[in-house]
Design a protein around this motif. Sequence first.
Motif, short mmCIF file in Angstrom:
data_model
loop_
_atom_site.label_atom_id
_atom_site.label_comp_id
_atom_site.label_asym_id
_atom_site.label_seq_id
_atom_site.Cartn_x
_atom_site.Cartn_y
_atom_site.Cartn_z
N SER A 110 31.99 9.14 60.03
CA SER A 110 33.35 8.59 60.00
C SER A 110 33.80 8.48 58.55
O SER A 110 33.02 8.66 57.64
N HIS A 111 35.08 8.17 58.36
CA HIS A 111 35.58 8.12 56.98
C HIS A 111 36.04 6.73 56.60
O HIS A 111 36.43 5.92 57.45
N ILE A 112 35.95 6.46 55.30
CA ILE A 112 36.26 5.11 54.81
C ILE A 112 37.45 5.10 53.85
O ILE A 112 37.76 4.07 53.29
N HIS A 270 42.52 0.39 59.92
CA HIS A 270 41.63 0.63 61.08
C HIS A 270 41.15 2.09 61.06
O HIS A 270 40.00 2.36 61.39
N ASP A 271 42.08 3.00 60.74
CA ASP A 271 41.73 4.42 60.58
C ASP A 271 41.07 4.58 59.22
O ASP A 271 41.75 4.57 58.22
N ASP A 272 39.78 4.70 59.07
CA ASP A 272 38.86 4.92 60.16
C ASP A 272 37.75 3.87 60.12
O ASP A 272 36.64 4.11 60.56
N LYS A 299 37.95 10.91 51.53
CA LYS A 299 38.91 12.03 51.39
C LYS A 299 39.30 12.71 52.71
O LYS A 299 39.88 13.81 52.67
N GLU A 300 38.97 12.08 53.85
CA GLU A 300 39.37 12.71 55.12
C GLU A 300 40.89 12.82 55.20
O GLU A 300 41.42 13.81 55.70
N GLU A 301 41.56 11.80 54.68
CA GLU A 301 43.03 11.76 54.82
C GLU A 301 43.73 12.84 54.02
O GLU A 301 44.92 13.08 54.21
N ILE A 302 43.02 13.48 53.07
CA ILE A 302 43.67 14.57 52.32
C ILE A 302 42.89 15.88 52.49
O ILE A 302 42.90 16.74 51.62
N MET A 441 49.22 4.23 64.06
CA MET A 441 48.28 4.81 63.09
C MET A 441 49.01 5.17 61.79
O MET A 441 50.13 5.65 61.82
N HIS A 442 48.34 4.93 60.68
CA HIS A 442 48.80 5.20 59.32
C HIS A 442 49.91 4.27 58.85
O HIS A 442 50.45 4.45 57.76
N ALA A 443 50.30 3.29 59.66
CA ALA A 443 51.26 2.27 59.20
C ALA A 443 50.49 1.26 58.32
O ALA A 443 49.27 1.17 58.40
MN MN Z 1 44.10 9.22 59.38
#
Ligand code: MN
Length: 465
Positions: A110-112, A270-272, A299-302, A441-443
């Motif tokens: 999972s990503h942090i 929360h994500d992630d 870096k999952e988000e990019i 999500m992403h808010a």
């Molecule tokens: Mn995300």
Amino acid sequence: MSEKSKGQLKQEELSYKKKNYFETASDKERKEIFDYAEGYKAFLDAAKTEREACDFSVAAAKKAGFTEYRFGDKLKAGDKKYFVNRGKSVVVFRVGTKNPEEDGFRLIASHIDAPRVDIKQNPLYEDSGMCFLKTHYYGGIKKYQWTAIPLALHGVVVLKDGKKVTVSVGEKPGDPVFYINDLLPHLGADQMSGTAGKVIEGEQLNVLVGGLPYNDKEVSDKIKLNVLSLLNETYGMCEEDFLSAELSAVPAFSARDVGFDRALIGAYGHDDRVCAYPALTAVLDRESEHTVLAMLVDKEEIGSEGTTGMQCKVYEDLMEEISLALGANFRKVRAASKCLSSDVTAAYDPNFAGVFEKMNSAMLSCGTCMSKFTGSRGKSGSNDASAEFVGEVRKMFADGGVVWQTSELGKVDAGGGGTVAKFLANLNIDTVDLGVPVISMHAPYELISKADLYSNYKAFLAFMK
Ligand code: MN
Ligand code: MN
């Protein structure tokens, strides 16, 4: 009560229906669901950036008797280890008793990192009685959501002499917070007639950091000078040090129960972390015959790029090093390994029903959610897990009494998303996505169900068994 008809019995036998986990949980399990959420909220408040999540995980691992692993170290069954990558990602693992060439590893990835507003390298300026930091947002955000809310600043600054200082302002009671301005509705007619993507533009996401002038008539840009002077007193930094800084503005909100019944949790990120925390705690809490790894990556988000993202060779190197240390052939280990790519999915929201296909949506509180595939518009960019592997995981969950569900992210043509799953699958490791459904999500403030959080933890325990 009259007896059930033949058709009713047949229906029960043959039909599939999702279950609400709260509804099916015993009183004891309901209490476990609520108790587990308390630890998670503490994690959320302590870990607003990948660096902080990494530090938290290392501290928790140490407390549970895990010790640091470095490439080349010897390993044996029963070892409890953590591996830190540049302070931004961490792999916590246990060495099991099973033969790794036959059994492989059990991986939970999972990503942090989380969407946020990063400070630019030349950020500081003063205009019209206010001092700002210029920013470049990180990850997919609705920019208008990040104005007019309290923000905290987190990160590190590497000073001229190479010394690294840590910054965290806006979280403790009594701390000041920071702010991104928005326009008053009275003058907002033009703004409001634009598309939501243009309501606030990237270059308007400037973070307000000061308003007090330096007390000297001879200088210009007095407010900026005063802010610099405060930064110098506190962190020993000067303006040039922003060049080698990583500072992020994140929502200053703390995690809170939502609803009269406290069934839900509102929080930033929360994500992630809602998958990272169960991954971490599952590996810390439970011994396993398998060699199990919780991989908490950055870096999952990019796009999972760079030295701390899932595409970096470091994770493959680590798995290879563990294999070598156990005297196992890495290719055989990989081929026998199994992975849960654990990332969040979109929870069905009746307020936005139009973008969902209800039968294949993640329903809130119906448990952690498996996505056989992700991607968008024809499964593009997705790791499409095999029926065989899904069947295997399904059996693990059934044996572990896990309440879970499956979903796709939205209607077929509505959009989609990707996860780290494909990067692990590319290593010849059977992988499927599993994660908690999220509202908004992403808010800056996202929402999840405590039932889904705990279901995710139970799913990992079942996977490790
Ligand atoms: Mn995300
Ligand atoms: Mn995610």
